[in-house]
Design a protein around this motif. Structure first.
Motif: not given
Length: 200
Positions: A5-13, A18-22
């Motif tokens: 798991y790349d930390t960059g892809s986890l951040a995008v996920f 968060v945007f989906g929840f909003i």
């Protein structure tokens, strides 16, 4: 060493979550506000009813001459993962029937239902138009054919929610179903013969 798991892809996920929840919260607030205005037009008592997640859909179904228990069943079976595609079709069918009947009572043609079928934002557009246009609620629309009996028929009475009129019984006349009444029983009358008089 290679990290799966790349930390960059986890951040995008995480940002997408968060945007989906909003967006989900914003959609819920808007739909509740719109339902509140539609319920107000229909004479439903208590604005709080528009804010209860499944209950508001049941009330909308009731206003659309569909049993709220059919709506609840459609929502529940839509959650079951195995039946997801089949139950989704049933859920959309119930929603379309409800939208058609509510639209009729708000002086909308059936074409307006197509707005609600736009993926994502269509239902919000349909609710917003019905909530804030100048149309008035007309409960005297001809009741649905299934209103008196059948699977979709609504016989539930809830305090604070107006009862929709039921179809009148058909008037007797040509083409109306009528009950069978056998002819009145009559006694035997022998044929008349000349010169014959029955014994006294």
């Amino acid at each position: 060493m290679y990290d799966y798991y790349d930390t960059g892809s986890l951040a995008v996920f995480g940002i997408l979550i968060v945007f989906g929840f909003i967006f989900a919260i914003a959609g819920y607030v808007l739909s509740s506000l719109f339902l509140m205005k539609i319920f107000e037009k229909a004479g439903v008592e208590g604005k709080w009813r528009a804010w209860v997640p499944v209950y508001n859909a049941m009330i909308l179904a009731k206003l659309g001459d569909v049993s709220p228990w059919v709506m609840l069943g459609a929502i529940v079976i839509n959650i079951i993962p195995i039946l997801n595609y089949i139950s989704w079709i049933a859920y959309v069918a119930v929603i379309v029937i409800v939208a058609w009947r509510v639209g009729l009572k708000l002086q909308k043609d059936a074409v307006w239902i197509l707005l609600g079928l736009i993926p994502g934002i269509g239902a919000l557009i349909w609710l917003g138009i019905n909530a804030f246009d100048k149309s008035r609620w007309n409960p005297n629309i001809v009741p649905a054919p299934w209103a008196n009996n059948g699977f979709l028929g609504d016989n539930t009475v809830w305090q604070g929610i107006p009862v929709q009129p039921k179809p009148a019984a058909p008037a007797p006349g040509y083409g109306a179903p009528q009950g069978y009444a056998p002819p009145a029983p009559q006694g035997y009358a022998p044929p008349a013969q000349p010169g014959y008089a029955p014994p006294a």
